[in-house]
Design a protein around this motif. Sequence first.
Motif, PDB file in Angstrom:
ATOM      1  N   THR A  92       0.826  -1.232   0.000  1.00 55.17           N
ATOM      2  CA  THR A  92       0.000   0.000   0.000  1.00 55.17           C
ATOM      3  C   THR A  92       0.845   1.261   0.000  1.00 55.17           C
ATOM      4  N   ARG A  93       2.050   1.160   0.536  1.00 55.63           N
ATOM      5  CA  ARG A  93       2.903   2.346   0.733  1.00 55.63           C
ATOM      6  C   ARG A  93       2.164   3.391   1.562  1.00 55.63           C
ATOM      7  N   HIS A  94       1.190   2.951   2.328  1.00 56.29           N
ATOM      8  CA  HIS A  94       0.435   3.854   3.188  1.00 56.29           C
ATOM      9  C   HIS A  94       0.222   3.116   4.501  1.00 56.29           C
ATOM     10  N   ASP A  95       0.817   3.645   5.571  1.00 55.98           N
ATOM     11  CA  ASP A  95       0.826   2.891   6.828  1.00 55.98           C
ATOM     12  C   ASP A  95      -0.563   2.716   7.451  1.00 55.98           C
ATOM     13  N   VAL A  96      -1.409   3.746   7.345  1.00 58.70           N
ATOM     14  CA  VAL A  96      -2.739   3.634   7.977  1.00 58.70           C
ATOM     15  C   VAL A  96      -3.660   2.763   7.126  1.00 58.70           C
ATOM     16  N   CYS A 123     -13.136   8.180   7.764  1.00 55.16           N
ATOM     17  CA  CYS A 123     -11.915   8.649   8.448  1.00 55.16           C
ATOM     18  C   CYS A 123     -10.859   9.070   7.446  1.00 55.16           C
ATOM     19  N   THR A 124     -10.120  10.073   7.830  1.00 58.96           N
ATOM     20  CA  THR A 124      -8.852  10.322   7.172  1.00 58.96           C
ATOM     21  C   THR A 124      -7.787   9.685   8.074  1.00 58.96           C
ATOM     22  N   SER A 125      -6.638   9.418   7.512  1.00 55.42           N
ATOM     23  CA  SER A 125      -5.610   8.720   8.311  1.00 55.42           C
ATOM     24  C   SER A 125      -5.308   9.452   9.612  1.00 55.42           C
ATOM     25  N   GLU A 126      -5.285  10.788   9.536  1.00 52.04           N
ATOM     26  CA  GLU A 126      -4.957  11.568  10.726  1.00 52.04           C
ATOM     27  C   GLU A 126      -5.984  11.352  11.845  1.00 52.04           C
ATOM     28  N   THR A 248      -7.869  21.549  11.147  1.00 56.03           N
ATOM     29  CA  THR A 248      -7.777  21.252   9.709  1.00 56.03           C
ATOM     30  C   THR A 248      -7.846  19.728   9.584  1.00 56.03           C
ATOM     31  N   GLN A 249      -7.116  19.157   8.653  1.00 56.78           N
ATOM     32  CA  GLN A 249      -7.072  17.681   8.616  1.00 56.78           C
ATOM     33  C   GLN A 249      -6.411  17.146   9.878  1.00 56.78           C
ATOM     34  N   ILE A 250      -5.419  17.917  10.358  1.00 54.54           N
ATOM     35  CA  ILE A 250      -4.658  17.370  11.484  1.00 54.54           C
ATOM     36  C   ILE A 250      -5.055  18.012  12.818  1.00 54.54           C
ATOM     37  N   ASP A 341       4.799  16.370   9.976  1.00 50.05           N
ATOM     38  CA  ASP A 341       4.609  15.898  11.355  1.00 50.05           C
ATOM     39  C   ASP A 341       4.698  14.381  11.446  1.00 50.05           C
ATOM     40  N   SER A 342       4.424  13.696  10.341  1.00 48.58           N
ATOM     41  CA  SER A 342       4.389  12.238  10.392  1.00 48.58           C
ATOM     42  C   SER A 342       5.740  11.669  10.808  1.00 48.58           C
ATOM     43  N   THR A 343       6.782  12.092  10.110  1.00 55.57           N
ATOM     44  CA  THR A 343       8.101  11.537  10.440  1.00 55.57           C
ATOM     45  C   THR A 343       8.654  12.157  11.730  1.00 55.57           C
ATOM     46  N   GLN A 345       6.931  12.992  14.423  1.00 55.19           N
ATOM     47  CA  GLN A 345       6.341  12.340  15.599  1.00 55.19           C
ATOM     48  C   GLN A 345       6.929  10.950  15.867  1.00 55.19           C
ATOM     49  N   ARG A 346       7.545  10.356  14.878  1.00 54.10           N
ATOM     50  CA  ARG A 346       8.158   9.043  15.099  1.00 54.10           C
ATOM     51  C   ARG A 346       9.348   9.136  16.056  1.00 54.10           C
ATOM     52  N   ASN A 347       9.746  10.366  16.387  1.00 51.83           N
ATOM     53  CA  ASN A 347      10.892  10.565  17.291  1.00 51.83           C
ATOM     54  C   ASN A 347      10.493  10.949  18.711  1.00 51.83           C
TER      55      ASN A 347
HETATM   56  O1  LIG Z   1      -6.198   9.972   4.877  1.00 53.27           O
HETATM   57  C1  LIG Z   1      -5.231  10.305   4.175  1.00 53.27           C
HETATM   58  O2  LIG Z   1      -4.300   9.524   3.936  1.00 53.27           O
HETATM   59  C2  LIG Z   1      -5.267  11.710   3.619  1.00 53.27           C
HETATM   60  C3  LIG Z   1      -3.955  12.217   3.046  1.00 53.27           C
HETATM   61  N1  LIG Z   1      -3.071  12.617   4.113  1.00 53.27           N
HETATM   62  C4  LIG Z   1      -2.289  11.738   4.828  1.00 53.27           C
HETATM   63  N2  LIG Z   1      -2.473  11.649   6.154  1.00 53.27           N
HETATM   64  C5  LIG Z   1      -1.760  10.749   6.893  1.00 53.27           C
HETATM   65  N3  LIG Z   1      -0.843   9.900   6.361  1.00 53.27           N
HETATM   66  C6  LIG Z   1      -0.604   9.989   5.029  1.00 53.27           C
HETATM   67  C7  LIG Z   1      -1.294  10.909   4.222  1.00 53.27           C
HETATM   68  N4  LIG Z   1      -0.838  10.811   2.984  1.00 53.27           N
HETATM   69  C8  LIG Z   1       0.100   9.811   2.984  1.00 53.27           C
HETATM   70  N5  LIG Z   1       0.234   9.304   4.226  1.00 53.27           N
HETATM   71  C9  LIG Z   1       1.106   8.202   4.700  1.00 53.27           C
HETATM   72  O3  LIG Z   1       1.890   8.643   5.778  1.00 53.27           O
HETATM   73  C10 LIG Z   1       3.119   7.878   5.845  1.00 53.27           C
HETATM   74  C11 LIG Z   1       4.289   8.826   5.968  1.00 53.27           C
HETATM   75  O4  LIG Z   1       5.440   8.110   6.274  1.00 53.27           O
HETATM   76  P1  LIG Z   1       6.661   8.808   7.026  1.00 53.27           P
HETATM   77  O5  LIG Z   1       7.085   9.980   6.208  1.00 53.27           O
HETATM   78  O6  LIG Z   1       7.680   7.719   7.120  1.00 53.27           O
HETATM   79  O7  LIG Z   1       6.138   9.210   8.369  1.00 53.27           O
HETATM   80  C12 LIG Z   1       3.170   7.054   4.579  1.00 53.27           C
HETATM   81  O8  LIG Z   1       2.802   5.736   4.884  1.00 53.27           O
HETATM   82  C13 LIG Z   1       2.150   7.749   3.706  1.00 53.27           C
HETATM   83  O9  LIG Z   1       1.543   6.906   2.747  1.00 53.27           O
HETATM   84  C14 LIG Z   1      -4.307  13.437   2.189  1.00 53.27           C
HETATM   85  O10 LIG Z   1      -4.205  13.298   0.968  1.00 53.27           O
HETATM   86  O11 LIG Z   1      -4.683  14.482   2.691  1.00 53.27           O
END
Ligand SMILES: O=C(O)C[C@H](Nc1ncnc2c1ncn2[C@@H]1O[C@H](COP(=O)(O)O)[C@@H](O)[C@H]1O)C(=O)O
Length: 464
Positions: A92-96, A123-126, A248-250, A341-343, A345-347
């Motif tokens: 998926t290359r998308h963790d959520v 849901c959005t991933s956030e 916002t989204q986050i 913020d994604s990467t 927060q991993r710290n």
């Molecule tokens: O609900 C959604 O996903 C909405 C989307 N926004 C996103 N929100 C949350 N996560 C997302 C988003 N986009 C990507 N990814 C995925 O986040 C992961 C990022 O990986 P890393 O940089 O290693 O922390 C990595 O797994 C990414 O695939 C948008 O388009 O607004």
Amino acid sequence: MNDQLPSLPPQPISPLDGRYRAAVSALGDHLSEAGLNRARVHVEVEWLIYLTSHAMFGAAPLEAEHVQQLRAFAANFGDLEIDALAEIEARTRHDVKAVEYLIRGELDRLGLGGIAELTHFACTSEDINNLSYAITVKAAVEQIWLPKLRAVVGKLAALAEQHKDAAMLSRTHGQPATPTTMGKELGVFVYRLQRVIAQLEASEYLGKFSGATGTFAAHLAADPTADWPAISREFVEGLGLTWNPLTTQIESHDWQAELYGKASHANRILHNLATDIWTYISLGYFRQIPVPGATGSSTMPHKINPIRFENAEANLEISSALLDSLSATLVTSRLQRDLTDSTTQRNIGVAFGHSLLALDNLERGLGEIALDESALAADLDGNWEVLAEAIQTVIRAEVVAGRSSIADPYAVLKDLTRGHRVGPAELAEFVQGLEIGDEAKRRLIALTPATYIGVAPALLRFLD
Ligand SMILES: O=C(O)C[C@H](Nc1ncnc2c1ncn2[C@@H]1O[C@H](COP(=O)(O)O)[C@@H](O)[C@H]1O)C(=O)O
């Protein structure tokens, strides 16, 4: 050199996961990739249970056994699920999204494929990520980091109480100054840390759950009659968090900036403690208790080095640098979101890990020192001129009371003491010759550097 050598087996790069693993491993239960994914599964499962138990879109409430099985799936998240997620995420290359597929797989296994489309619904991933971070950071702080901080403060408070009467020369600007007690000086740190602990205990952990841009748009499109903000609030609060209605989204991460600011402040107080104890050891006020079998220096056999306090000092600096960076950067996200913020927060676990490691060293270090009262007494006895402040202050009071007409008492004492050593006999003779009342004279003659400590011991009553 490595060009010629075969590669080592895979090695941790962070010392927290290598050399220091034992001291910090408990944090990994929450602040790790697996800890985050377990929380994500928990949030997704709870949302499924919420939607079905409220019969949203006509879904039948799940049987108690299925609810229990789904919750057990989240609670028992382990090696199998970690591996399965890694495999799904590689696709998926998308963790959520990978978590969503993992849960769908479990629903199929439980014969609940009929409600699969309610997984990650609207849901959005956030929505999942922010709640998972709030849950895991809250657990790590409340169950691991704060208890360790409290343990260090408890140990320090016991030392403060034990040494509350131990008179000690103080050193403002590093120079001999009005004496205090070792207990009172340690008590200052206890007081400071108790304040910041109270602030940390009052921390808020916020969560948002409102869709792709925080408007509940998809939710409303699916069911225009439902009160989605109220549902969101009930769901977020049901997870033990404070609801954030307007984002916002986050989730805006302001609670994280506040928390890391306070944690970094606690680190800096501990850093001040570590360097002060190091200095007291260097002055000979604290002796280090030899640890059987341990080596101080590899070449100077006599040495016991204050390594616990030096390790703590360095790790507190690293931790604060990371916490400061997290607080400063997490509060900014371009427009409705960027993914920085994604990467970052991993710290969070790395930041708290270095602090936890420092706390571990401080706790051990505080248990390996003993006060050398003779060193304290010798320093006090070598600095009788610190009584000049007392004498000039008593003369001033006597002048005001009409029992003395000495002009400029400060200058008189400055002439006697500034830059020279003055012993007890010289001071007694000086006091005897002063034009002040007899009672004041008696009080001054009785004073020694060791008794010129004001009410230092009694100040410890202001500690919690
Ligand atoms: O609900 C959604 O996903 C909405 C989307 N926004 C996103 N929100 C949350 N996560 C997302 C988003 N986009 C990507 N990814 C995925 O986040 C992961 C990022 O990986 P890393 O940089 O290693 O922390 C990595 O797994 C990414 O695939 C948008 O388009 O607004």
